[in-house]
Write a protein that holds these residues in place. Sequence first.
Motif, PDB file in Angstrom:
ATOM      1  N   GLN A 163       0.821  -1.207   0.000  1.00  0.00           N
ATOM      2  CA  GLN A 163       0.000   0.000   0.000  1.00  0.00           C
ATOM      3  C   GLN A 163       0.857   1.261   0.000  1.00  0.00           C
ATOM      4  O   GLN A 163       0.519   2.270  -0.625  1.00  0.00           O
ATOM      5  CB  GLN A 163      -0.908  -0.011   1.235  1.00  0.00           C
ATOM      6  CG  GLN A 163      -1.816   1.197   1.383  1.00  0.00           C
ATOM      7  CD  GLN A 163      -2.682   1.091   2.620  1.00  0.00           C
ATOM      8  OE1 GLN A 163      -3.275   0.041   2.881  1.00  0.00           O
ATOM      9  NE2 GLN A 163      -2.753   2.163   3.394  1.00  0.00           N
ATOM     10  N   VAL A 164       1.983   1.191   0.705  1.00  0.00           N
ATOM     11  CA  VAL A 164       2.902   2.324   0.752  1.00  0.00           C
ATOM     12  C   VAL A 164       3.737   2.387  -0.527  1.00  0.00           C
ATOM     13  O   VAL A 164       3.909   3.459  -1.127  1.00  0.00           O
ATOM     14  CB  VAL A 164       3.816   2.224   1.994  1.00  0.00           C
ATOM     15  CG1 VAL A 164       4.833   3.366   2.010  1.00  0.00           C
ATOM     16  CG2 VAL A 164       2.981   2.235   3.261  1.00  0.00           C
ATOM     17  N   LEU A 165       4.236   1.239  -0.957  1.00  0.00           N
ATOM     18  CA  LEU A 165       5.109   1.197  -2.128  1.00  0.00           C
ATOM     19  C   LEU A 165       4.433   1.738  -3.380  1.00  0.00           C
ATOM     20  O   LEU A 165       5.035   2.490  -4.153  1.00  0.00           O
ATOM     21  CB  LEU A 165       5.580  -0.234  -2.382  1.00  0.00           C
ATOM     22  CG  LEU A 165       6.657  -0.791  -1.464  1.00  0.00           C
ATOM     23  CD1 LEU A 165       6.896  -2.259  -1.776  1.00  0.00           C
ATOM     24  CD2 LEU A 165       7.947   0.001  -1.611  1.00  0.00           C
ATOM     25  N   GLN A 166       3.185   1.365  -3.609  1.00  0.00           N
ATOM     26  CA  GLN A 166       2.516   1.736  -4.847  1.00  0.00           C
ATOM     27  C   GLN A 166       2.296   3.237  -4.971  1.00  0.00           C
ATOM     28  O   GLN A 166       2.038   3.738  -6.067  1.00  0.00           O
ATOM     29  CB  GLN A 166       1.184   1.001  -4.959  1.00  0.00           C
ATOM     30  CG  GLN A 166       0.158   1.402  -3.922  1.00  0.00           C
ATOM     31  CD  GLN A 166      -1.100   0.554  -3.992  1.00  0.00           C
ATOM     32  OE1 GLN A 166      -1.197  -0.357  -4.815  1.00  0.00           O
ATOM     33  NE2 GLN A 166      -2.067   0.829  -3.121  1.00  0.00           N
ATOM     34  N   GLU A 167       2.390   3.963  -3.868  1.00  0.00           N
ATOM     35  CA  GLU A 167       2.254   5.416  -3.917  1.00  0.00           C
ATOM     36  C   GLU A 167       3.560   6.109  -4.274  1.00  0.00           C
ATOM     37  O   GLU A 167       3.567   7.286  -4.630  1.00  0.00           O
ATOM     38  CB  GLU A 167       1.753   5.946  -2.568  1.00  0.00           C
ATOM     39  CG  GLU A 167       0.386   5.424  -2.153  1.00  0.00           C
ATOM     40  CD  GLU A 167      -0.730   5.941  -3.037  1.00  0.00           C
ATOM     41  OE1 GLU A 167      -0.500   6.927  -3.766  1.00  0.00           O
ATOM     42  OE2 GLU A 167      -1.836   5.367  -3.006  1.00  0.00           O
ATOM     43  N   ILE A 168       4.677   5.372  -4.179  1.00  0.00           N
ATOM     44  CA  ILE A 168       5.988   6.002  -4.382  1.00  0.00           C
ATOM     45  C   ILE A 168       6.684   5.498  -5.632  1.00  0.00           C
ATOM     46  O   ILE A 168       7.277   6.281  -6.387  1.00  0.00           O
ATOM     47  CB  ILE A 168       6.881   5.754  -3.144  1.00  0.00           C
ATOM     48  CG1 ILE A 168       6.164   6.207  -1.868  1.00  0.00           C
ATOM     49  CG2 ILE A 168       8.213   6.480  -3.289  1.00  0.00           C
ATOM     50  CD1 ILE A 168       6.915   5.868  -0.590  1.00  0.00           C
ATOM     51  N   VAL A 169       6.624   4.200  -5.877  1.00  0.00           N
ATOM     52  CA  VAL A 169       7.330   3.611  -7.028  1.00  0.00           C
ATOM     53  C   VAL A 169       6.368   2.723  -7.815  1.00  0.00           C
ATOM     54  O   VAL A 169       5.360   2.250  -7.283  1.00  0.00           O
ATOM     55  CB  VAL A 169       8.547   2.771  -6.556  1.00  0.00           C
ATOM     56  CG1 VAL A 169       9.609   3.660  -5.943  1.00  0.00           C
ATOM     57  CG2 VAL A 169       8.117   1.681  -5.579  1.00  0.00           C
ATOM     58  N   PRO A 170       6.682   2.458  -9.086  1.00  0.00           N
ATOM     59  CA  PRO A 170       5.838   1.543  -9.879  1.00  0.00           C
ATOM     60  C   PRO A 170       6.123   0.102  -9.481  1.00  0.00           C
ATOM     61  O   PRO A 170       7.269  -0.345  -9.524  1.00  0.00           O
ATOM     62  CB  PRO A 170       6.292   1.819 -11.315  1.00  0.00           C
ATOM     63  CG  PRO A 170       7.706   2.291 -11.184  1.00  0.00           C
ATOM     64  CD  PRO A 170       7.778   3.035  -9.890  1.00  0.00           C
ATOM     65  N   ILE A 171       5.114  -0.639  -9.091  1.00  0.00           N
ATOM     66  CA  ILE A 171       5.343  -2.026  -8.660  1.00  0.00           C
ATOM     67  C   ILE A 171       4.698  -3.033  -9.602  1.00  0.00           C
ATOM     68  O   ILE A 171       4.737  -4.234  -9.350  1.00  0.00           O
ATOM     69  CB  ILE A 171       4.828  -2.246  -7.222  1.00  0.00           C
ATOM     70  CG1 ILE A 171       3.326  -1.996  -7.130  1.00  0.00           C
ATOM     71  CG2 ILE A 171       5.577  -1.378  -6.230  1.00  0.00           C
ATOM     72  CD1 ILE A 171       2.741  -2.372  -5.774  1.00  0.00           C
ATOM     73  N   ARG A 172       4.111  -2.563 -10.710  1.00  0.00           N
ATOM     74  CA  ARG A 172       3.491  -3.495 -11.653  1.00  0.00           C
ATOM     75  C   ARG A 172       4.475  -4.095 -12.643  1.00  0.00           C
ATOM     76  O   ARG A 172       4.347  -5.275 -12.998  1.00  0.00           O
ATOM     77  CB  ARG A 172       2.353  -2.807 -12.397  1.00  0.00           C
ATOM     78  CG  ARG A 172       1.145  -2.520 -11.499  1.00  0.00           C
ATOM     79  CD  ARG A 172      -0.009  -1.966 -12.295  1.00  0.00           C
ATOM     80  NE  ARG A 172      -1.178  -1.728 -11.445  1.00  0.00           N
ATOM     81  CZ  ARG A 172      -2.324  -1.254 -11.881  1.00  0.00           C
ATOM     82  NH1 ARG A 172      -2.465  -0.940 -13.168  1.00  0.00           N
ATOM     83  NH2 ARG A 172      -3.329  -1.076 -11.045  1.00  0.00           N
ATOM     84  N   PRO A 173       5.472  -3.337 -13.146  1.00  0.00           N
ATOM     85  CA  PRO A 173       6.455  -3.967 -14.030  1.00  0.00           C
ATOM     86  C   PRO A 173       7.124  -5.162 -13.356  1.00  0.00           C
ATOM     87  O   PRO A 173       7.289  -5.185 -12.125  1.00  0.00           O
ATOM     88  CB  PRO A 173       7.457  -2.835 -14.298  1.00  0.00           C
ATOM     89  CG  PRO A 173       6.666  -1.577 -14.111  1.00  0.00           C
ATOM     90  CD  PRO A 173       5.708  -1.896 -13.003  1.00  0.00           C
ATOM     91  N   LYS A 174       7.530  -6.145 -14.130  1.00  0.00           N
ATOM     92  CA  LYS A 174       8.029  -7.409 -13.581  1.00  0.00           C
ATOM     93  C   LYS A 174       9.173  -7.215 -12.592  1.00  0.00           C
ATOM     94  O   LYS A 174       9.177  -7.813 -11.508  1.00  0.00           O
ATOM     95  CB  LYS A 174       8.477  -8.326 -14.723  1.00  0.00           C
ATOM     96  CG  LYS A 174       7.326  -8.920 -15.523  1.00  0.00           C
ATOM     97  CD  LYS A 174       7.836  -9.994 -16.464  1.00  0.00           C
ATOM     98  CE  LYS A 174       8.811  -9.414 -17.490  1.00  0.00           C
ATOM     99  NZ  LYS A 174       9.268 -10.463 -18.438  1.00  0.00           N
ATOM    100  N   VAL A 175      10.146  -6.381 -12.970  1.00  0.00           N
ATOM    101  CA  VAL A 175      11.313  -6.228 -12.114  1.00  0.00           C
ATOM    102  C   VAL A 175      10.947  -5.557 -10.792  1.00  0.00           C
ATOM    103  O   VAL A 175      11.421  -5.938  -9.716  1.00  0.00           O
ATOM    104  CB  VAL A 175      12.421  -5.447 -12.859  1.00  0.00           C
ATOM    105  CG1 VAL A 175      11.954  -4.051 -13.219  1.00  0.00           C
ATOM    106  CG2 VAL A 175      13.684  -5.398 -12.017  1.00  0.00           C
ATOM    107  N   TRP A 176      10.080  -4.553 -10.862  1.00  0.00           N
ATOM    108  CA  TRP A 176       9.651  -3.881  -9.640  1.00  0.00           C
ATOM    109  C   TRP A 176       8.761  -4.797  -8.790  1.00  0.00           C
ATOM    110  O   TRP A 176       8.809  -4.764  -7.557  1.00  0.00           O
ATOM    111  CB  TRP A 176       8.883  -2.601  -9.982  1.00  0.00           C
ATOM    112  CG  TRP A 176       9.778  -1.492 -10.451  1.00  0.00           C
ATOM    113  CD1 TRP A 176      10.099  -1.180 -11.730  1.00  0.00           C
ATOM    114  CD2 TRP A 176      10.492  -0.557  -9.627  1.00  0.00           C
ATOM    115  NE1 TRP A 176      10.948  -0.106 -11.779  1.00  0.00           N
ATOM    116  CE2 TRP A 176      11.210   0.300 -10.498  1.00  0.00           C
ATOM    117  CE3 TRP A 176      10.583  -0.354  -8.251  1.00  0.00           C
ATOM    118  CZ2 TRP A 176      12.014   1.332 -10.029  1.00  0.00           C
ATOM    119  CZ3 TRP A 176      11.381   0.676  -7.774  1.00  0.00           C
ATOM    120  CH2 TRP A 176      12.091   1.501  -8.659  1.00  0.00           C
TER     121      TRP A 176
END
Length: 429
Positions: free
Chosen positions: A361-374
Amino acid sequence: MPPESPLSFFTSVSDSPWLSWSHVDLDVASGMAIFFGGQAAVSALALRPLYGRTWHGWYNAPGCHAIVWELVKTLLQGSFSSYSERLALSLGLDGKEGPKYIASRSGTVMQHTRHLAHVLNNSNWRGESVVVGQRISPTPMQLMIVDFKKKVLTGNDTLLPRSSHHSSLPIIATTASIAACAICAIVEDWLSLKMILLGMVSSGITSFIMSTGNITLERLKPADGAPRGDGMLLSDTRIIILRGNEEDVNAVTKGKLRLKLKGGGYTLLLCVFIASLQVTLQLIFMPSGSLAGQLMFLSSLLVSGACNLYLSAKEDDVQSSALITLLNTPEVKTYQASSRATAAVLACLALCWGSTTPPTQVLQEIVPIRPKVWKAWSEFLVENIGKKSKEFVYGESTHDLDDREEKLLLELIDDAHAAYDRYIEDHNI
């Protein structure tokens, strides 16, 4: 040859041919000069309650028309009894929008916060920064962790006056106005002397009234049983973690600043009358002064206008250092993260360690987490926080990554390592 007396010197200067031709121009200039520097005059006036110095502002200053306009707007927009919030807005002590806020426990999202959040986000009050990570990234970020250990000052708790190396600057402008009066007396231009004195008294009374005002912070009381107010303020280059009771965090994100004057709205009406009288009389009578008197009048405006302009340039710094004292000295830890990923890890640890807040919930507001590497990287981070690991541990990625993605993943893991180790060390976990 005996020395020339001051009276004969200024008389000879006034009668010199090279100044006589400009007398008509000075008639216009001395009347219109009072309309310059309006915004700077308002900014300087806004600093009076922050400094609390009753002797500030006793000088002949331009820009009183802008002060009149702001005070009139304050009076016309509502009743006398509710003037305090509008006055803070008119003088710029409130009203600026703060950055986006996301409450990690309640899930509340505020696209725009209020003035104190803006001040906190733009203040130089951050303490010594600890550099985290060594990777050179195009998106470095600063992260502040603000822990409210004491109750934020609100309601009847007023902001105490502060001092700074700028607070003695008005002495220069006051001295210049007194010197201008003395020279007008030497050349026996009593009209110009009276107009300068009028400006000094008018500005001084208005400043005195404002300096005795009290700045307070009004906040919303949360509902009974509300969770802690932990969350983060997000801007392009900075993340501010707020940790504390919902009521204290609300003071930053939703609090309204008010400026209460002794005597209330009627005192404000007195300020409007005095400033209006100054503008009107100086505009009508100043063009009738002698050449020397008009020069002294313009000189006093020039010095005081420069003083106001300088104070206006320092307004944000002075205001932020003063208003932040309302937070009642919270504990602050500042990190200079080498990359956005490093800042994201620090934010996750600050908000999710020891709470039920999902790190995703915190990560998705700061960095893109959908791309495979992220996504692979975020899974490692979530697993470590979930297990309360004291060292960042990672294994083989279950995602099909090419060589370029594998290289990026290793860089992100290095960022996570640096942030993880630093946070664990700093918080004695």
